[in-house]
Design a protein around this motif. Structure first.
Motif, PDB file in Angstrom:
ATOM      1  N   ASN A  96     -14.750 -14.182  11.019  1.00 20.60           N
ATOM      2  CA  ASN A  96     -14.721 -12.770  10.642  1.00 20.60           C
ATOM      3  C   ASN A  96     -13.331 -12.161  10.775  1.00 20.60           C
ATOM      4  N   GLY A  97     -12.406 -12.882  11.370  1.00 20.23           N
ATOM      5  CA  GLY A  97     -11.020 -12.453  11.378  1.00 20.23           C
ATOM      6  C   GLY A  97     -10.658 -11.410  12.414  1.00 20.23           C
ATOM      7  N   ALA A  98     -11.335 -11.409  13.571  1.00 21.13           N
ATOM      8  CA  ALA A  98     -10.955 -10.483  14.637  1.00 21.13           C
ATOM      9  C   ALA A  98      -9.561 -10.831  15.148  1.00 21.13           C
ATOM     10  N   SER A  99      -8.833  -9.818  15.614  1.00 21.12           N
ATOM     11  CA  SER A  99      -7.481 -10.066  16.124  1.00 21.12           C
ATOM     12  C   SER A  99      -7.429 -10.058  17.647  1.00 21.12           C
ATOM     13  N   LEU A 100      -8.557  -9.798  18.310  1.00 22.12           N
ATOM     14  CA  LEU A 100      -8.658  -9.851  19.761  1.00 22.12           C
ATOM     15  C   LEU A 100      -9.993 -10.474  20.129  1.00 22.12           C
ATOM     16  N   GLY A 101      -9.956 -11.438  20.992  1.00 19.93           N
ATOM     17  CA  GLY A 101     -11.178 -12.097  21.446  1.00 19.93           C
ATOM     18  C   GLY A 101     -10.816 -13.133  22.484  1.00 19.93           C
ATOM     19  N   ARG A 102     -11.715 -14.054  22.692  1.00 20.27           N
ATOM     20  CA  ARG A 102     -11.416 -15.115  23.647  1.00 20.27           C
ATOM     21  C   ARG A 102     -10.601 -16.224  22.973  1.00 20.27           C
ATOM     22  N   LEU A 103      -9.890 -16.963  23.789  1.00 18.29           N
ATOM     23  CA  LEU A 103      -9.084 -18.060  23.267  1.00 18.29           C
ATOM     24  C   LEU A 103      -9.990 -19.089  22.589  1.00 18.29           C
ATOM     25  N   PRO A 104      -9.715 -19.461  21.323  1.00 13.93           N
ATOM     26  CA  PRO A 104     -10.555 -20.447  20.631  1.00 13.93           C
ATOM     27  C   PRO A 104     -10.207 -21.876  21.071  1.00 13.93           C
TER      28      PRO A 104
END
Length: 240
Positions: A96-104
């Motif tokens: 979905n292209g989020a720019s903040l989240g957990r490290l993939p």
């Protein structure tokens, strides 16, 4: 009776000695634990940063489709993961292209890195530099992330940060959800608001005090445009 009083006095002295010894050892033990936590967080943050640089260098080579290669740019970074730890897709970049989240971490080929408090790492990337973003990756970098209270390198441009959220602070309720504000904090420094839970920051390197307490306990490492460009990574992918 005097023997009983003597025994009681001896027990009291032993209790006082034990309490004094405990207090005397408590400070050094806490200091040692704090140093170990800093060392652990520094190590996992450095490991995450190295993996991000490697992914930026190598993901073009993994593409065997000409159309895909034409739209992918060498040097761009993976998209953060918006899933909670209990989700089957946890650790994979979010389509979905989020720019903040957990490290993939799965996308990066890493184990599930956690900070000294046992929390998964968080990660933010500037919109221009994320996987399948738009616009050329060319100097000068003018739309990176702001990291404070002072930039990691004067005149450089931060394109991503990895954050170790630390233990929960008062008011943070964590249930493995993707709500960043339950893990990352904000503070006002010299009249400017920094918010580590915001999609594009600005980000604040903790720990940051508020009186006798800690207002922001997030530790972070920044990845700069210069580090990427000096490695020769910011080049278009070549179609096979």
């Amino acid at each position: 009776m005097s023997r009983l009083r003597g025994a009681a006095l001896l027990l009291l002295l032993m209790a006082l000695l034990l309490a004094t010894t405990t207090l005397w050892l408590h400070g050094p033990l806490r200091s040692h634990a704090a140093r170990r936590a800093i060392e652990h967080d520094s190590a996992v943050l450095a490991q995450a940063k190295s993996a991000l640089l490697a992914w930026a260098a190598l993901h073009c080579a993994a593409i065997d489709d000409a159309a895909e290669a034409a739209r992918v740019r060498s040097g761009e970074l993976p998209v953060p993961d918006r899933h909670g730890p209990g989700h089957p897709g946890f650790g994979v970049q979010d389509a979905n292209g989020a720019s903040l989240g957990r490290l993939p971490w799965r996308t990066l080929g890493l184990p599930p890195l956690r900070d000294a408090s046992g929390e998964p790492l968080w990660y933010a990337v500037a919109d221009r530099y994320r996987d399948n973003g738009t616009g050329p990756l060319a100097e000068p970098c003018t739309d990176g992330l702001v990291v404070g209270p002072a930039p990691p390198v004067a005149g450089d441009c931060v394109i991503a940060v990895v954050l170790a959220p630390g233990a929960p602070l008062p008011g943070q309720q964590r249930d493995e959800a993707a709500d960043a504000s339950a893990y990352l904090e904000s503070a006002v420094v010299d009249g400017r608001r920094f918010d580590n839970a915001a999609r594009q920051g600005p980000f604040l390197a903790g720990p940051w005090p508020a009186g006798d307490a800690i207002q922001v306990n997030d530790r972070l490492v920044a990845l700069s445009w210069r580090e990427l460009a000096q490695s020769g990574l910011a080049q278009p992918c070549s179609a096979p």
